[in-house]
Design an enzyme around this catalytic site. Structure first.
Site, PDB file in Angstrom:
ATOM      1  N   ASN A  16       0.870  -1.180   0.000  1.00 50.35           N
ATOM      2  CA  ASN A  16       0.000   0.000   0.000  1.00 50.35           C
ATOM      3  C   ASN A  16       0.905   1.228   0.000  1.00 50.35           C
ATOM      4  O   ASN A  16       1.479   1.585   1.023  1.00 50.35           O
ATOM      5  CB  ASN A  16      -0.890  -0.020   1.256  1.00 50.35           C
ATOM      6  N   LYS A  18       0.126   4.218  -0.263  1.00 53.24           N
ATOM      7  CA  LYS A  18      -0.530   5.411   0.294  1.00 53.24           C
ATOM      8  C   LYS A  18      -0.274   6.602  -0.647  1.00 53.24           C
ATOM      9  O   LYS A  18      -0.142   6.417  -1.842  1.00 53.24           O
ATOM     10  CB  LYS A  18      -0.055   5.669   1.717  1.00 53.24           C
ATOM     11  N   HIS A 105      -9.788   1.083   4.406  1.00 49.46           N
ATOM     12  CA  HIS A 105      -8.547   1.302   5.172  1.00 49.46           C
ATOM     13  C   HIS A 105      -8.863   2.235   6.337  1.00 49.46           C
ATOM     14  O   HIS A 105      -9.659   3.169   6.202  1.00 49.46           O
ATOM     15  CB  HIS A 105      -7.470   1.918   4.261  1.00 49.46           C
ATOM     16  N   GLU A 107      -7.344   4.628   7.556  1.00 47.62           N
ATOM     17  CA  GLU A 107      -7.108   6.057   7.290  1.00 47.62           C
ATOM     18  C   GLU A 107      -8.297   6.669   6.556  1.00 47.62           C
ATOM     19  O   GLU A 107      -8.623   7.846   6.756  1.00 47.62           O
ATOM     20  CB  GLU A 107      -5.799   6.225   6.504  1.00 47.62           C
ATOM     21  N   GLU A 178      -5.850  -5.125  10.181  1.00 44.36           N
ATOM     22  CA  GLU A 178      -4.849  -4.074  10.398  1.00 44.36           C
ATOM     23  C   GLU A 178      -5.163  -3.343  11.700  1.00 44.36           C
ATOM     24  O   GLU A 178      -5.942  -2.375  11.695  1.00 44.36           O
ATOM     25  CB  GLU A 178      -4.876  -3.070   9.245  1.00 44.36           C
ATOM     26  N   GLY A 184       1.992   2.000  10.768  1.00 50.30           N
ATOM     27  CA  GLY A 184       2.968   3.090  10.691  1.00 50.30           C
ATOM     28  C   GLY A 184       3.643   3.406  12.019  1.00 50.30           C
ATOM     29  O   GLY A 184       4.294   4.443  12.156  1.00 50.30           O
ATOM     30  N   SER A 223       2.934  -2.434  10.240  1.00 46.89           N
ATOM     31  CA  SER A 223       4.377  -2.432  10.511  1.00 46.89           C
ATOM     32  C   SER A 223       5.057  -3.763  10.182  1.00 46.89           C
ATOM     33  O   SER A 223       5.973  -4.187  10.892  1.00 46.89           O
ATOM     34  CB  SER A 223       4.647  -2.037  11.969  1.00 46.89           C
TER      35      SER A 223
END
Ligand code: PEP
Length: 263
Positions: A16, A18, A105, A107, A178, A184, A223
């Site tokens: 991904n 991003k 996702h 985010e 996730e 991250g 991560s």
């Protein structure tokens, strides 16, 4: 000991990107990855794909067609066309031969207030057109600390899975667990912790459709690094990885894909 259903689920490792990259950076990353895969030809490596920012779908199609690395997007609209400024449809993804899209996702759930219903509609639109919906689910640190992680994640899974099942599309899905606290942060879930959640997700799916549940790939994301990938892949219900930061380095991403090959 892996059961026969687990053995049938080939590993998938998806990068991904991003909102990172640019024409020349992407070219360097993709040619680096393709070169490493070519040098490793005949060796064992998981199936790889990249989820690129939408403006680079054309570049991905041109660069990756005829190679073993797939490409897709990081989001899509559930609508087919019309007054939806800034959005793009499944048919537009098909114009660039994308094979999948990430949906839900964390985010996007957080920054764009995407509900389970919106995520479910996007997943159905993708599967209906023959693309793979890569559906992200996960809990915040507050939810984990309150002891509600399994319940909360399985509720997200159930919502989307039921919508897909209602259209006989559940077997097209891939889910990615996730945990938000692992994305991250450099703090991956422990392999046993991830396995516990993956097993709960598979149980939830099997309550809806046992046959599809045995076949659906469940990726772990948060991560993931080359150094931690093999221990995650050794878990019976982990069938690959969704990789953020580490997918921006060709060698690291390639090494994750090798570690995730299951051999
Ligand atoms: C992600 O955002 O999907 C992700 C897994 O990110 P990272 O690997 O950087 O934690």
């Amino acid at each position: 000991m892996l059961n026969s259903a687990a053995l049938q689920r080939s590993s998938w490792v998806v990068g991904n990107w991003k909102m990172n990259g640019g024409l020349s950076d992407n070219e360097a990353l993709l040619s680096g990855l393709l070169g490493l895969l070519e040098d490793h030809a005949g060796g064992s490596v998981a199936q790889c794909a990249v989820a690129v920012p939408a403006p680079y779908l054309f570049q991905s199609m041109v660069r990756l067609s005829g190679h073993s690395v797939g490409w897709g997007s990081q989001d899509v609209s559930a609508e087919t066309s019309g007054a939806f400024t800034g959005e793009f449809s499944v048919a537009m993804l098909q114009d660039f031969e994308a094979q999948f899209s990430i949906v839900g996702h964390s985010e996007r759930r957080a920054r764009h207030a995407e509900t389970d219903a919106v995520v479910a509609a996007k997943a159905v639109a993708l599967a209906d057109a023959g693309l793979v919906p890569l559906i992200c689910v996960g809990e915040s640190i507050q939810v984990r600390d309150s002891g509600q992680a399994v319940e909360s994640v399985c509720l997200q899974v159930r919502h989307v899975a039921q919508a897909l099942h209602a259209k006989a599309l559940l077997s097209h899905a891939v889910f990615a667990y996730e945990p938000i606290w692992a994305i991250g942060t450099g703090r991956s879930a422990a392999p046993e912790q991830a396995q516990e959640m993956h097993a709960a997700i598979r149980r939830t799916l099997s309550e809806i459709n046992a046959q599809a549940a045995a076949q659906i790939r469940l990726l772990y994301g948060g991560s993931v690094k080359a150094a931690t990938a093999a221990a995650l892949a050794a878990q019976p219900d982990i069938d690959g990885a969704l990789v953020g930061g580490a997918s921006l380095e060709a060698k690291e991403f390639f090494e994750i894909a090798c570690a995730m090959s299951g051999e």
